[in-house]
Design an enzyme around this catalytic site. Structure first.
Site, PDB file in Angstrom:
ATOM      1  N   CYS A 162      48.411  29.624  53.524  1.00 26.92           N
ATOM      2  CA  CYS A 162      48.360  31.087  53.652  1.00 26.92           C
ATOM      3  C   CYS A 162      48.038  31.548  55.065  1.00 26.92           C
ATOM      4  O   CYS A 162      48.081  32.756  55.344  1.00 26.92           O
ATOM      5  CB  CYS A 162      47.340  31.654  52.677  1.00 26.92           C
ATOM      6  N   HIS A 303      41.952  38.988  54.986  1.00 22.89           N
ATOM      7  CA  HIS A 303      42.748  38.142  54.095  1.00 22.89           C
ATOM      8  C   HIS A 303      42.627  38.709  52.686  1.00 22.89           C
ATOM      9  O   HIS A 303      43.619  38.823  51.978  1.00 22.89           O
ATOM     10  CB  HIS A 303      42.253  36.699  54.169  1.00 22.89           C
ATOM     11  N   GLU A 314      34.744  35.593  52.993  1.00 20.78           N
ATOM     12  CA  GLU A 314      35.257  36.270  54.183  1.00 20.78           C
ATOM     13  C   GLU A 314      34.246  37.286  54.708  1.00 20.78           C
ATOM     14  O   GLU A 314      34.082  37.444  55.917  1.00 20.78           O
ATOM     15  CB  GLU A 314      36.582  36.954  53.856  1.00 20.78           C
ATOM     16  N   LYS A 335      46.690  43.580  51.057  1.00 20.06           N
ATOM     17  CA  LYS A 335      47.185  42.826  49.904  1.00 20.06           C
ATOM     18  C   LYS A 335      47.005  43.617  48.616  1.00 20.06           C
ATOM     19  O   LYS A 335      47.685  43.355  47.627  1.00 20.06           O
ATOM     20  CB  LYS A 335      46.459  41.488  49.781  1.00 20.06           C
ATOM     21  N   HIS A 340      49.908  38.942  47.617  1.00 20.82           N
ATOM     22  CA  HIS A 340      49.690  37.851  48.572  1.00 20.82           C
ATOM     23  C   HIS A 340      51.023  37.170  48.852  1.00 20.82           C
ATOM     24  O   HIS A 340      51.551  36.444  48.000  1.00 20.82           O
ATOM     25  CB  HIS A 340      48.692  36.858  47.985  1.00 20.82           C
ATOM     26  N   PHE A 401      44.836  27.273  51.768  1.00 14.02           N
ATOM     27  CA  PHE A 401      44.479  26.037  51.067  1.00 14.02           C
ATOM     28  C   PHE A 401      44.431  24.891  52.074  1.00 14.02           C
ATOM     29  O   PHE A 401      45.291  24.775  52.952  1.00 14.02           O
ATOM     30  CB  PHE A 401      45.525  25.712  50.004  1.00 14.02           C
TER      31      PHE A 401
END
Length: 414
Positions: A162, A303, A314, A335, A340, A401
């Site tokens: 991502c 994010h 975050e 988002k 996403h 990830f």
């Protein structure tokens, strides 16, 4: 140090098939998440996503070429055409001959993989579509952009989950600074909306599933009722150009891509490190690279995936990296509107930063009705309504990830 500026923009997103449509949707607080139409959702627990809508590849390329591309490559070519048109570089072959392409792709043609495996099984393992491999491999988005527009510089694909779109921009920044290229098309592309992809993320307990009756409410970053991320798709391309090169040809300059930071958690394959230290390290690195202090950053595009661990982690990163200035930082997760978009997330959210600077507007985090303060989400996430204000410095953060942390910073050019 050679400065790098943004001179062209292109976008295909769940909010629209152009930059203007996408940004208008953001300013209106529009949600691009709805019940899935690309496949039968009957067997699946998750029944909604953020699809690109009313997209016709033949508006951007020859039909024969489009039929040889997976959707993620089609989106990339469309976004690249928009960006080249916007930059004034289309047709300037003397420049395009030495223009590079750096695209982030998290997965690639997963939908092609699913369709080809169905053909393989149904034919008793004797047949797959002839374009299976060329369509599914992640590098094909960048390759098709190069092929369609005669771009003869390096063509690279960045795959850091991502964070791919963010890292593609950061890598391009470093290469232009080095003097190797004056112009790079950089961004990301992704389209993994298929049953196989949905089920694969579902079994990881990563996706939201409880909002089938009203999917527009499903993505709720930093909210107490968040229950997972929502898959999206699309492509975003920024034309990055060395400042003096852009000035010499009279290019329109949006802003400067001024800083990049990258780090790795080295912690877990899917979960972020809850201490936030390595993500904060990337933020600090980017600020140092851009020559700014925490107090100088007006806006942070988070994010903000709408998952429990990401949103609280975050927030912790921001507290570490910004210190006392964190409480004054304007934050939002777009988002909440786009879903996403995986490998395209970082590039799409970088576009939001560019537009925030040029349009003096901070987007909202929609669906933020009950901030999860007890869960560690205790900053200003711009709930439900955007703000008109000058934005001089904007930061975008994306975390993938495998522990990939990527940060880019944009600055107004005065």
């Amino acid at each position: 140090m050679r400065r790098v500026v943004v001179t062209g923009l292109g976008c295909v997103s769940p909010l629209g098939n152009s930059v203007d449509e996408t940004w208008a949707g953001v300013k209106a607080g529009k949600c691009g998440i709805a019940t899935t139409t690309k496949y039968d959702v009957g067997p699946f627990k998750v029944k909604y996503c953020a699809e690109v809508k009313n997209f016709n590849a033949e508006n951007y390329m020859d039909g024969a070429a489009a039929r040889k591309m997976a959707p993620f490559s089609q989106f990339a070519v469309a976004a690249a055409k928009q960006a080249l048109d916007d930059s004034g570089l289309m047709g300037k072959q003397d420049i395009l001959d030495n223009t590079a392409v750096y695209l982030g792709v998290g997965i690639g043609g997963l939908d092609v993989t699913e369709a080809s495996l169905k053909s393989y099984v149904s034919s008793n393992m004797t047949r797959v579509p002839p374009m299976t491999i060329p369509e599914l491999i992640p590098n094909e988005a960048a390759a098709n952009v190069s092929l369609q527009f005669g771009l003869h510089g390096a063509t690279h694909t960045v795959a850091t989950a991502c964070a791919s779109g963010t890292d593609a921009l950061g890598n391009a920044l470093d290469v232009i600074r080095s003097g190797r290229y004056d112009v790079i098309l950089a961004g990301g592309a992704e389209s993994t909306l298929c049953g196989f992809g949905t089920l694969s993320f579902t079994v990881l307990h990563a996706l939201s599933s409880k909002w089938a009756d009203d999917p527009s409410k499903a993505c709720r970053p930093f909210d107490k009722d968040r229950d997972g991320f929502i898959m999206g798709e699309g492509a975003t391309i920024l034309v990055l150009e060395e400042y003096e090169h852009a000035k010499a040809r009279g290019a329109k300059i949006y802003c400067e891509l001024a800083g990049y930071g990258s780090s790795s958690d080295g912690y877990h394959l899917t979960a972020p490190n809850p201490d936030g230290i390595c993500g904060a390290k990337a933020m600090t690195m980017a600020m140092k690279d851009a020559g700014v202090e925490p107090k100088d950053v007006t806006y942070y595009n988070a994010h903000g995936t709408s998952t429990k661990l990401n949103d609280s982690g975050e927030t912790k990163m921001l507290h570490i990296a910004f210190g006392d200035a964190a409480k004054d930082l304007h934050i939002s997760s777009t988002k909440s509107m786009t879903g996403h978009c995986l490998g395209n997330a970082g590039s799409l959210e970088a576009l939001m930063c560019v537009k925030a600077i040029t349009d003096s507007y901070i987007p909202a985090t929609i669906n933020l009705d009950n901030p999860d303060v007890e869960g560690g989400c205790d900053l200003n996430y711009t709930p439900n309504k955007g703000i008109n204000m000058d934005v001089n410095v904007a930061m975008s953060g994306n975390f993938g990830f495998g522990g990939h942390n990527g940060i880019v910073i944009f600055k107004k050019v005065n």
